[in-house]
Enzyme design. Structure first.
Site, mmCIF file in Angstrom:
data_model
loop_
_atom_site.group_PDB
_atom_site.id
_atom_site.type_symbol
_atom_site.label_atom_id
_atom_site.label_comp_id
_atom_site.label_asym_id
_atom_site.label_seq_id
_atom_site.Cartn_x
_atom_site.Cartn_y
_atom_site.Cartn_z
ATOM 1 N N HIS A 88 0.810 -1.227 0.000
ATOM 2 C CA HIS A 88 0.000 0.000 0.000
ATOM 3 C C HIS A 88 0.845 1.281 0.000
ATOM 4 O O HIS A 88 1.921 1.337 0.572
ATOM 5 C CB HIS A 88 -0.921 0.014 1.230
ATOM 6 C CG HIS A 88 -0.142 -0.047 2.505
ATOM 7 N ND1 HIS A 88 0.351 1.071 3.113
ATOM 8 C CD2 HIS A 88 0.260 -1.105 3.241
ATOM 9 C CE1 HIS A 88 1.016 0.714 4.192
ATOM 10 N NE2 HIS A 88 0.987 -0.601 4.291
ATOM 11 N N ASN A 89 0.336 2.298 -0.675
ATOM 12 C CA ASN A 89 0.927 3.644 -0.694
ATOM 13 C C ASN A 89 2.331 3.717 -1.295
ATOM 14 O O ASN A 89 3.074 4.667 -1.043
ATOM 15 C CB ASN A 89 0.955 4.253 0.719
ATOM 16 C CG ASN A 89 -0.419 4.306 1.325
ATOM 17 O OD1 ASN A 89 -0.777 3.469 2.147
ATOM 18 N ND2 ASN A 89 -1.213 5.260 0.909
#
Ligand SMILES: CC(=O)SCCNC(=O)CCNC(=O)[C@H](O)C(C)(C)COP(=O)(O)OP(=O)(O)OC[C@H]1O[C@@H](n2cnc3c(N)ncnc32)[C@H](O)[C@@H]1OP(=O)(O)O
Length: 201
Positions: A126-127
């Site tokens: 994620h991210n």
């Protein structure tokens, strides 16, 4: 089906031909290479014809710097190709000319630039943000919040710890465990990865 011209007759070309064929929207009809070593790849003719001006193209060269140079010399549409086995969430964004090969995983809010290669079984958590011309090689694991600059290669099976910043045109060796930020142009490998030299790119 629409025709597409491929640029670069190396090993990555084989993987992309099969990827494009598996998706069924485009049909690869020609491979352009300045120094053809084979007359055809997976039945597609290879030509040196540098005057060819395709409507739609894909750059099938693993080398990030050469991929960038060629992308700037061709006026064409560059579709994004994502294998149907790839796991991704709706919050993922992927730029033009990027290819995502079988079994890659793209987690929440991942952002991938133009002309990147996300290779087989790469895990991008994620991210994570990847700039243009990045190559994440087979089985590499990129933990949450990592940023990777333009043109960097993350080698096969490398692991990047969470929130690490990796510069532009760096090379992360296969199997490296990256525990600290990596400067632009650095070549790092080992566990823990350390800077061994710098590239000229
Ligand atoms: C679909 C696909 O194929 S995706 C594949 C994507 N490509 C990759 O993953 C390859 C990434 N490249 C590498 O890992 C390279 O080995 C590099 C860039 C880290 C190093 O390349 P070079 O600078 O040319 O190093 P070179 O091959 O000369 O090796 C120098 C020394 O480092 C060692 N070494 C090389 N790579 C690594 C590595 N990844 N991890 C640990 N040691 C390494 C060598 O064994 C050699 O050791 P020695 O001096 O004791 O003999």
């Amino acid at each position: 089906m629409k025709h597409i011209t491929l640029y670069g007759a190396g090993g990555h070309c084989y993987a992309v031909i099969e990827l494009i064929r598996s998706l069924g929207e485009y049909i690869p009809t020609l491979v352009i290479d300045h120094d053809p070593r084979e007359g055809s790849i997976l039945t597609i003719p290879v030509s040196k014809n540098e005057d060819h001006a395709p409507e739609t193209a894909c750059i099938t060269i693993g080398d990030n710097a050469i991929r960038k140079r060629i992308s700037r010399s061709i006026e064409a549409d560059f579709p994004t190709f994502i294998h149907e086995s790839v796991v991704q969430y709706p919050s993922v964004s992927i730029g033009k000319g990027t290819v995502v090969l079988p079994l890659a995983l793209l987690d929440a809010a991942v952002s991938i630039g133009d002309f990147c290669i996300i290779n087989n079984s790469a895990t991008i958590s994620h991210n994570v943000a990847l700039e243009n011309y990045v190559h994440i090689a087979i089985n590499a694991a990129i933990a949450g919040g990592v940023k990777i600059g333009e043109g960097t290669l993350v080698g096969a099976g490398a692991v990047i710890n969470p929130e690490i910043n990796i510069g532009k045109w760096a090379i992360i060796g296969s199997g490296a465990i990256v525990t600290k930020d990596v400067p632009d142009h650095a070549v790092v490998y080992g566990n823990p990865a350390v800077v061994k030299r710098y590239t000229n790119e």
